[in-house]
Design a protein around this motif. Structure first.
Motif, short mmCIF file in Angstrom:
data_model
loop_
_atom_site.label_atom_id
_atom_site.label_comp_id
_atom_site.label_asym_id
_atom_site.label_seq_id
_atom_site.Cartn_x
_atom_site.Cartn_y
_atom_site.Cartn_z
N GLU A 1 0.83 -1.20 0.00
CA GLU A 1 0.00 0.00 0.00
C GLU A 1 0.87 1.26 0.00
N THR A 2 1.92 1.27 0.81
CA THR A 2 2.82 2.42 0.85
C THR A 2 3.47 2.65 -0.51
N ALA A 3 3.92 1.58 -1.16
CA ALA A 3 4.52 1.70 -2.50
C ALA A 3 3.51 2.25 -3.50
N GLY B 1 1.86 9.42 -5.89
CA GLY B 1 2.35 10.76 -5.59
C GLY B 1 1.79 11.44 -4.37
N PHE B 2 1.10 10.67 -3.50
CA PHE B 2 0.55 11.36 -2.32
C PHE B 2 0.72 10.60 -1.02
N VAL B 3 1.73 9.75 -0.94
CA VAL B 3 1.97 9.03 0.30
C VAL B 3 2.18 9.99 1.47
N HIS B 4 2.92 11.08 1.24
CA HIS B 4 3.22 12.01 2.34
C HIS B 4 2.03 12.88 2.73
N GLN B 5 1.07 13.03 1.84
CA GLN B 5 -0.14 13.80 2.16
C GLN B 5 -1.05 13.06 3.13
N ILE B 6 -1.08 11.74 3.01
CA ILE B 6 -2.05 11.00 3.83
C ILE B 6 -1.40 10.05 4.84
N TYR B 7 -0.07 9.91 4.79
CA TYR B 7 0.61 9.00 5.70
C TYR B 7 0.25 9.34 7.16
N GLY B 8 -0.10 8.33 7.93
CA GLY B 8 -0.42 8.53 9.34
C GLY B 8 -1.87 8.90 9.60
N ARG B 9 -2.65 9.05 8.53
CA ARG B 9 -4.06 9.40 8.76
C ARG B 9 -5.01 8.59 7.87
N VAL C 1 -9.54 4.04 6.12
CA VAL C 1 -10.37 5.24 6.11
C VAL C 1 -9.46 6.46 6.23
N LEU C 2 -9.70 7.44 5.38
CA LEU C 2 -8.94 8.69 5.44
C LEU C 2 -9.47 9.53 6.61
N MET C 3 -8.56 10.04 7.42
CA MET C 3 -8.94 10.87 8.56
C MET C 3 -8.47 12.30 8.30
N ASP C 4 -9.09 13.26 8.99
CA ASP C 4 -8.69 14.66 8.82
C ASP C 4 -7.37 14.96 9.53
N GLY C 5 -6.91 14.06 10.34
CA GLY C 5 -5.63 14.17 11.05
C GLY C 5 -5.43 12.90 11.85
N PRO C 6 -4.23 12.66 12.36
CA PRO C 6 -4.01 11.48 13.19
C PRO C 6 -5.01 11.44 14.35
N GLY C 7 -5.75 10.34 14.45
CA GLY C 7 -6.74 10.19 15.51
C GLY C 7 -7.97 11.05 15.33
N GLY C 8 -8.11 11.66 14.15
CA GLY C 8 -9.21 12.59 13.89
C GLY C 8 -10.50 11.92 13.45
N ARG C 9 -11.22 12.64 12.62
CA ARG C 9 -12.52 12.19 12.11
C ARG C 9 -12.39 11.83 10.64
#
Length: 144
Positions: free
Chosen positions: A39-41, A47-55, A110-118
């Protein structure tokens, strides 16, 4: 590469000593780690691993273990986008070795608005890439 097919990727990994249990076979948790690597690869290729990584935590994962994998087996891990929801991404995955399927399953994040967010909605650009980017360049181990 764009071909109006869902985004997918193949990464190769080798079953290493820490991936095995006392029987010398791979431990089932190794499969889940390999899927996250794929998934990371894929996200990196898109082109957006860093935009959503961790959330984008996993909220569901299921797998059928069909064949054993052993220390030093070479494994092809294929991950394909199956569906893009409003805030979720659904993947199908398969791990193959020695000419046959060893593991098949599904994963949902699931995409979150931030780590531990909504939960947050995917952007149109993310959705377009997930749905139409096609097979990405594989991440293969060097021969030798």
């Amino acid at each position: 590469m764009t071909d109006d097919q869902p985004a997918s990727i193949v990464v190769q990994r080798r079953i290493e000593w820490p991936d095995t249990d006392a029987s010398g076979m791979y431990h089932n948790t190794a499969a889940f780690r390999f899927i996250e690597v794929a998934e990371t690869a894929l996200l990196d290729r898109l082109g957006f691993v860093h935009q959503i990584y961790g959330r984008h935590p996993r909220v569901h994962i299921e797998a059928d273990f069909m064949a054993p994998l052993r220390f030093r087996d070479l494994v092809d891990v294929e991950l394909t986008v199956a569906k893009v929801g409003r805030t979720s991404i659904h993947y199908d995955f398969e791990m193959r070795s020695n000419g046959g399927a060893a593991v098949r399953g599904k994963m949902v994040a699931v995409l979150m608005d931030g780590p531990g967010g909504r939960p947050a909605e995917w952007s149109e650009e993310h959705r377009r890439l997930f749905e139409t980017a096609g097979r990405q360049a594989p991440e293969l181990l060097a021969k030798g």
